[in-house]
Design a protein around this motif. Sequence first.
Motif, PDB file in Angstrom:
ATOM      1  N   TYR A   1       6.756 -69.620  49.342  1.00  0.00           N
ATOM      2  CA  TYR A   1       7.951 -69.165  50.039  1.00  0.00           C
ATOM      3  C   TYR A   1       9.063 -70.149  49.679  1.00  0.00           C
ATOM      4  O   TYR A   1       9.084 -71.279  50.167  1.00  0.00           O
ATOM      5  CB  TYR A   1       7.733 -69.119  51.553  1.00  0.00           C
TER       6      TYR A   1
ATOM      7  N   ASN B   1      14.053 -66.382  49.744  1.00  0.00           N
ATOM      8  CA  ASN B   1      13.294 -65.974  50.930  1.00  0.00           C
ATOM      9  C   ASN B   1      12.271 -64.870  50.674  1.00  0.00           C
ATOM     10  O   ASN B   1      12.003 -64.053  51.552  1.00  0.00           O
ATOM     11  CB  ASN B   1      14.240 -65.576  52.066  1.00  0.00           C
TER      12      ASN B   1
ATOM     13  N   SER C   1       8.393 -63.909  50.114  1.00  0.00           N
ATOM     14  CA  SER C   1       7.040 -64.394  50.370  1.00  0.00           C
ATOM     15  C   SER C   1       6.124 -63.829  49.286  1.00  0.00           C
ATOM     16  O   SER C   1       6.009 -62.613  49.139  1.00  0.00           O
ATOM     17  CB  SER C   1       6.588 -63.925  51.753  1.00  0.00           C
TER      18      SER C   1
END
Length: 131
Positions: A95, A66, A68
């Motif tokens: 992502y 998770n 980015s």
Amino acid sequence: MTVLRRFTASAVATVALAAGTVVLAPAASAAEAPVPGTRWGFADCWVEMYRRDDGYVQARGTSSHNNSCSIWLQRQRVGDGGYPWTTVSGVLDMYNNQRATAYHWNGTDAASRVCLNNASLGATNCGITVW
């Protein structure tokens, strides 16, 4: 007869795939490999440079857990007609996946480097220079 039809369909698909692969595969003279020392990252975001033997380079990145992240490729040229570090690829957001820039010509008197932003950590940097 059913078995024959399935085999025939499978054989046709295999031939079609093989034909498509031959058409889409890079030329034999354009072998690619990771550039030693260019793999690095922040937490679960990684980037690495790949170089083909015809002088083209690309950035490949991975994001997991998770995070980015964004990757891009930069180039500079020294000497006559030189220029400072310039982004030559698109900035690719990731992502929980993997992405790769297009290949870009490294060129004469030029250097390239891969850059990474981990937005989850607020960290941005570019890797080592590759001539």
